[in-house]
Design an enzyme around this catalytic site. Sequence first.
Site, PDB file in Angstrom:
ATOM      1  N   SER A 131     -18.771 -25.496  28.504  1.00  0.00           N
ATOM      2  CA  SER A 131     -17.690 -24.573  28.144  1.00  0.00           C
ATOM      3  C   SER A 131     -16.393 -24.942  28.843  1.00  0.00           C
ATOM      4  CB  SER A 131     -18.114 -23.165  28.567  1.00  0.00           C
ATOM      5  OG  SER A 131     -17.002 -22.309  28.548  1.00  0.00           O
ATOM      6  N   TYR A 169     -20.699 -16.859  34.435  1.00  0.00           N
ATOM      7  CA  TYR A 169     -20.905 -17.652  33.216  1.00  0.00           C
ATOM      8  C   TYR A 169     -20.465 -19.100  33.444  1.00  0.00           C
ATOM      9  CZ  TYR A 169     -20.018 -19.534  28.541  1.00  0.00           C
ATOM     10  OH  TYR A 169     -19.980 -20.340  27.437  1.00  0.00           O
TER      11      TYR A 169
HETATM   12  N1  LIG Z   1     -18.214 -19.680  20.880  1.00  0.00           N
HETATM   13  C1  LIG Z   1     -17.439 -20.203  21.833  1.00  0.00           C
HETATM   14  O1  LIG Z   1     -16.208 -20.087  21.812  1.00  0.00           O
HETATM   15  C2  LIG Z   1     -18.043 -20.993  22.959  1.00  0.00           C
HETATM   16  C3  LIG Z   1     -17.178 -21.529  23.925  1.00  0.00           C
HETATM   17  C4  LIG Z   1     -17.704 -22.269  24.963  1.00  0.00           C
HETATM   18  C5  LIG Z   1     -19.065 -22.498  25.034  1.00  0.00           C
HETATM   19  N2  LIG Z   1     -19.889 -21.953  24.098  1.00  0.00           N
HETATM   20  C6  LIG Z   1     -21.327 -22.230  24.210  1.00  0.00           C
HETATM   21  O2  LIG Z   1     -21.789 -22.642  22.938  1.00  0.00           O
HETATM   22  C7  LIG Z   1     -23.138 -22.225  22.756  1.00  0.00           C
HETATM   23  C8  LIG Z   1     -23.281 -21.433  21.481  1.00  0.00           C
HETATM   24  O3  LIG Z   1     -22.415 -20.305  21.561  1.00  0.00           O
HETATM   25  P1  LIG Z   1     -22.220 -19.276  20.376  1.00  0.00           P
HETATM   26  O4  LIG Z   1     -20.789 -18.885  20.376  1.00  0.00           O
HETATM   27  O5  LIG Z   1     -22.843 -19.806  19.138  1.00  0.00           O
HETATM   28  O6  LIG Z   1     -23.059 -18.035  20.967  1.00  0.00           O
HETATM   29  P2  LIG Z   1     -24.152 -17.109  20.281  1.00  0.00           P
HETATM   30  O7  LIG Z   1     -24.425 -16.025  21.277  1.00  0.00           O
HETATM   31  O8  LIG Z   1     -23.720 -16.703  18.915  1.00  0.00           O
HETATM   32  O9  LIG Z   1     -25.404 -18.065  20.149  1.00  0.00           O
HETATM   33  C9  LIG Z   1     -26.344 -18.241  21.170  1.00  0.00           C
HETATM   34  C10 LIG Z   1     -27.726 -17.988  20.585  1.00  0.00           C
HETATM   35  O10 LIG Z   1     -28.669 -18.254  21.611  1.00  0.00           O
HETATM   36  C11 LIG Z   1     -29.678 -17.275  21.549  1.00  0.00           C
HETATM   37  N3  LIG Z   1     -30.252 -17.116  22.875  1.00  0.00           N
HETATM   38  C12 LIG Z   1     -29.658 -16.568  23.972  1.00  0.00           C
HETATM   39  N4  LIG Z   1     -30.513 -16.571  25.001  1.00  0.00           N
HETATM   40  C13 LIG Z   1     -31.657 -17.149  24.551  1.00  0.00           C
HETATM   41  C14 LIG Z   1     -32.906 -17.436  25.160  1.00  0.00           C
HETATM   42  N5  LIG Z   1     -33.156 -17.127  26.434  1.00  0.00           N
HETATM   43  N6  LIG Z   1     -33.859 -18.043  24.419  1.00  0.00           N
HETATM   44  C15 LIG Z   1     -33.621 -18.368  23.107  1.00  0.00           C
HETATM   45  N7  LIG Z   1     -32.464 -18.096  22.488  1.00  0.00           N
HETATM   46  C16 LIG Z   1     -31.488 -17.498  23.197  1.00  0.00           C
HETATM   47  C17 LIG Z   1     -28.982 -15.996  21.089  1.00  0.00           C
HETATM   48  O11 LIG Z   1     -29.882 -15.086  20.455  1.00  0.00           O
HETATM   49  C18 LIG Z   1     -27.938 -16.543  20.125  1.00  0.00           C
HETATM   50  O12 LIG Z   1     -28.401 -16.492  18.788  1.00  0.00           O
HETATM   51  C19 LIG Z   1     -23.498 -21.438  24.023  1.00  0.00           C
HETATM   52  O13 LIG Z   1     -24.148 -22.326  24.907  1.00  0.00           O
HETATM   53  C20 LIG Z   1     -22.164 -21.036  24.588  1.00  0.00           C
HETATM   54  O14 LIG Z   1     -22.220 -20.844  25.987  1.00  0.00           O
HETATM   55  C21 LIG Z   1     -19.409 -21.211  23.055  1.00  0.00           C
END
Ligand SMILES: NC(=O)c1ccc[n+]([C@@H]2O[C@H](COP(=O)([O-])OP(=O)(O)OC[C@H]3O[C@@H](n4cnc5c(N)ncnc54)[C@H](O)[C@@H]3O)[C@@H](O)[C@H]2O)c1
Length: 327
Positions: A129, A154
């Site tokens: 991130s 985080y």
């Molecule tokens: N969306 C953004 O702007 C952004 C920015 C920086 C980093 N990220 C990273 O990108 C990745 C995806 O993010 P996103 O925006 O799609 O988030 P999201 O919350 O929509 O997707 C994450 C998914 O992981 C699942 N999950 C969480 N904990 C879990 C566990 N213990 N076991 C199995 N499944 C689990 C959740 O149910 C969810 O469906 C994450 O690692 C997040 O930290 C996202």
Amino acid sequence: MTIVVTGAAGFIGSHVTAALLARGDRVVGIDNLNDYYDVRLKEARLARFDGNPAFRFVRADIGDRAAVEALLPDLRDCTGIVHLAAQAGVRYSLENPYAYIDTNVTGQVAMLEAARHLPRLKHLVYASSSSVYGGNRDLPFSVADRVDRPLSVYAATKKAGEMLAHAYAHNYGIASTGLRFFTVYGPWGRPDMAAFLFADAIVGGRPIRVFNGGDMKRDFTYIDDIVAGVVAALDRPAPPDDHGVPHRVFNLGNHRCEELMRFIALLEEALGRRAEKRMEPMQMADVPATYADIEASRRELGYEPATPIDVGIPRFVDWYKSYHKVT
Ligand SMILES: NC(=O)c1ccc[n+]([C@@H]2O[C@H](COP(=O)([O-])OP(=O)(O)OC[C@H]3O[C@@H](n4cnc5c(N)ncnc54)[C@H](O)[C@@H]3O)[C@@H](O)[C@H]2O)c1
């Protein structure tokens, strides 16, 4: 190819799954469908793959190491892992820090251990991130910058994830690539993030909370550009670095540092409604600005973001209106 996608019911994971299926890969999607936000949205994302014989869904918690180990016999054909499952969200980490340790640290180790035991695995790509840059003031943020001053639990767990991947690459030669995503938005987005939160409030006639008096800048990245970057990274297993360790990290951003107020104005325009703005002070764990240096991503991955916010926001709003049946 068979690819494991963790967080497959999530915002980015469901889009990556769709892209991999579209190009003919088989996907095993893993997600625990937790209720951090509306589970119906996660189920609706997954429903798009119903009936696709190349997709298999496994409901499992990656923080539960025995559950991940139990999956291994069925994953023996897998050649790649796109590990996106995480406890996301900066602000929620003030409330529930342990959720971040369980999924982003213990879960990261469980997936690295899984990678160690999959005989055909070539590459593990995982989500990091932009928050790892903490309060760094030099913009744009470069992967060469110092990242040991996180401002939230985080961010600290995401940095920990990078270091754990490096250790596994060093100890066991597991090729891995960390991708530092910068504020991703678009159709099927996350309800706890600005675009969705603001749209909900504007449509519901409620005020939106604007932190730091609106003096915030973000590198907003459209989901299709992120997916292109993830797939490009997956297809290029990390080569050994100068120390012989096959691990690397890239920024995936839009390379535009946008004013939050412009982002809000575009949302208002696309929704055809004005937002009532409630100005609030800066939040403790937030950073005032993010801006990605994407030179290395361009050079090594051919990453070329192509969606400015004046194109991406109307696309998000079109989806939002059809999903919520807003007229
Ligand atoms: N969306 C953004 O702007 C952004 C920015 C920086 C980093 N990220 C990273 O990108 C990745 C995806 O993010 P996103 O925006 O799609 O988030 P999201 O919350 O929509 O997707 C994450 C998914 O992981 C699942 N999950 C969480 N904990 C879990 C566990 N213990 N076991 C199995 N499944 C689990 C959740 O149910 C969810 O469906 C994450 O690692 C997040 O930290 C996202």
